[in-house]
Design a protein around this motif. Structure first.
Motif, PDB file in Angstrom:
ATOM      1  N   ASN A 196       5.599  -4.846   7.805  1.00 10.09           N
ATOM      2  CA  ASN A 196       4.460  -5.754   7.924  1.00 10.09           C
ATOM      3  C   ASN A 196       3.179  -5.179   7.312  1.00 10.09           C
ATOM      4  O   ASN A 196       2.230  -5.923   7.084  1.00 10.09           O
ATOM      5  N   ARG A 197       3.165  -3.879   7.029  1.00 14.47           N
ATOM      6  CA  ARG A 197       2.018  -3.244   6.367  1.00 14.47           C
ATOM      7  C   ARG A 197       2.221  -3.399   4.868  1.00 14.47           C
ATOM      8  O   ARG A 197       3.090  -2.769   4.277  1.00 14.47           O
ATOM      9  N   ARG A 198       1.412  -4.249   4.269  1.00 18.91           N
ATOM     10  CA  ARG A 198       1.628  -4.570   2.866  1.00 18.91           C
ATOM     11  C   ARG A 198       0.352  -5.116   2.250  1.00 18.91           C
ATOM     12  O   ARG A 198      -0.632  -5.335   2.942  1.00 18.91           O
ATOM     13  N   VAL A 199       0.423  -5.360   0.967  1.00 16.27           N
ATOM     14  CA  VAL A 199      -0.666  -5.985   0.233  1.00 16.27           C
ATOM     15  C   VAL A 199      -0.085  -7.197  -0.479  1.00 16.27           C
ATOM     16  O   VAL A 199       1.041  -7.161  -0.971  1.00 16.27           O
ATOM     17  N   TYR A 237      -0.010 -12.197   9.761  1.00 19.30           N
ATOM     18  CA  TYR A 237       1.121 -12.800   9.059  1.00 19.30           C
ATOM     19  C   TYR A 237       2.252 -11.797   8.866  1.00 19.30           C
ATOM     20  O   TYR A 237       2.527 -11.383   7.751  1.00 19.30           O
ATOM     21  N   PRO A 238       2.929 -11.407   9.940  1.00 23.34           N
ATOM     22  CA  PRO A 238       4.004 -10.422   9.780  1.00 23.34           C
ATOM     23  C   PRO A 238       5.185 -10.982   8.997  1.00 23.34           C
ATOM     24  O   PRO A 238       5.554 -12.142   9.178  1.00 23.34           O
ATOM     25  N   VAL A 294      -4.967  -9.300  -0.594  1.00 27.89           N
ATOM     26  CA  VAL A 294      -5.013  -9.473   0.855  1.00 27.89           C
ATOM     27  C   VAL A 294      -4.246  -8.323   1.497  1.00 27.89           C
ATOM     28  O   VAL A 294      -3.069  -8.126   1.223  1.00 27.89           O
ATOM     29  N   GLY A 295      -4.934  -7.574   2.344  1.00 28.13           N
ATOM     30  CA  GLY A 295      -4.310  -6.473   3.069  1.00 28.13           C
ATOM     31  C   GLY A 295      -3.747  -6.956   4.399  1.00 28.13           C
ATOM     32  O   GLY A 295      -4.313  -7.845   5.040  1.00 28.13           O
ATOM     33  N   HIS A 296      -2.619  -6.373   4.793  1.00 28.01           N
ATOM     34  CA  HIS A 296      -1.957  -6.717   6.054  1.00 28.01           C
ATOM     35  C   HIS A 296      -1.622  -5.427   6.798  1.00 28.01           C
ATOM     36  O   HIS A 296      -1.410  -4.382   6.174  1.00 28.01           O
ATOM     37  N   THR A 297      -1.536  -5.509   8.114  1.00 27.91           N
ATOM     38  CA  THR A 297      -1.107  -4.378   8.935  1.00 27.91           C
ATOM     39  C   THR A 297       0.022  -4.819   9.858  1.00 27.91           C
ATOM     40  O   THR A 297       0.279  -6.010  10.006  1.00 27.91           O
ATOM     41  N   ASP A 325       9.684  -8.232  14.891  1.00 25.55           N
ATOM     42  CA  ASP A 325       9.221  -6.872  15.167  1.00 25.55           C
ATOM     43  C   ASP A 325       7.847  -6.683  14.524  1.00 25.55           C
ATOM     44  O   ASP A 325       7.720  -6.088  13.463  1.00 25.55           O
ATOM     45  N   PRO A 326       6.782  -7.221  15.151  1.00 18.37           N
ATOM     46  CA  PRO A 326       5.450  -7.164  14.556  1.00 18.37           C
ATOM     47  C   PRO A 326       4.920  -5.741  14.350  1.00 18.37           C
ATOM     48  O   PRO A 326       3.993  -5.540  13.578  1.00 18.37           O
ATOM     49  N   LYS A 327       5.537  -4.747  14.998  1.00 18.08           N
ATOM     50  CA  LYS A 327       5.097  -3.361  14.818  1.00 18.08           C
ATOM     51  C   LYS A 327       5.806  -2.674  13.655  1.00 18.08           C
ATOM     52  O   LYS A 327       5.499  -1.538  13.316  1.00 18.08           O
ATOM     53  N   SER A 328       6.728  -3.378  13.023  1.00 19.42           N
ATOM     54  CA  SER A 328       7.511  -2.808  11.927  1.00 19.42           C
ATOM     55  C   SER A 328       6.623  -2.436  10.742  1.00 19.42           C
ATOM     56  O   SER A 328       5.668  -3.142  10.405  1.00 19.42           O
TER      57      SER A 328
END
Length: 190
Positions: free
Chosen positions: A177-180, A165-166, A118-121, A171-174
């Protein structure tokens, strides 16, 4: 670069709070332990349904949807793989972590399982764009694992969750939060 184990606290009904594990502590055994669900009954996950639900609701919350909430019941691992901004290209420092994941997926304890990537941004950018970017990143990891590291493609499934799903909800722009995320879907269906 780090790998984060998942503890028991829920965020939005699906994401569990990560415990940070430093890059020096990343090991094949840690990955195996986090993802091995031998003896556990995994709920059935319909990956196509997850994709459809995410696409129908790119800027809303998928956390309340029954199919997405099932993911919290699976053995999982949050992996910080650094990507070039707004791209599917991985930063060179993330290759070691990806290699450790591949080695773990070849281990006899995990060789019989299939996995969901699952990719996240972060929330920088448009929600619809972030949803597509997160799916593209998950697919890039799937492709790298299946081609470079010879993991059977039939064991791997990819879906994007966008910015839903941060880890750092304050800080949702952090960049954190970019992860797998990897989920053990259970025994490989032959």
């Amino acid at each position: 670069m780090s790998i984060r184990k998942i503890s028991a606290a829920l965020i939005g009904g699906i994401m569990l709070l990560p415990i940070t594990v430093s890059a020096q502590e990343v090991s094949q055994q840690r990955i195996i332990t986090s993802l091995d669900n031998a003896g556990k009954v995994a709920p059935q996950i319909d990956v196509m349904l997850l994709k459809q639900q995410a696409a129908q609701n790119p800027s809303g919350s998928a956390a309340g949807l029954p199919d997405w909430s099932k993911l919290a019941q699976l053995s999982q691992l949050v992996v910080e793989l650094n990507f070039v901004n707004n791209s599917v290209a991985m930063e060179p420092e993330s290759y070691r972590t990806l290699g450790l994941i591949a080695d773990a997926l070849h281990h006899p304890n995990l060789a019989r399982y299939s996995f969901l990537i699952v990719g996240h941004t972060s929330s920088t950018g448009d929600a619809k764009h972030n949803l597509q970017l997160s799916e593209d990143r998950a697919n890039a990891i799937k492709l790298a694992l299946s081609t470079t590291f010879a993991i059977k493609p039939g064991r791997l499934f990819a879906v994007g969750a966008g910015q839903e799903y941060p880890i750092d909800a304050t800080d949702p722009k952090s960049a954190v939060n970019r992860r797998v995320q990897l989920f053990n879907l259970g025994l490989l269906k032959l």
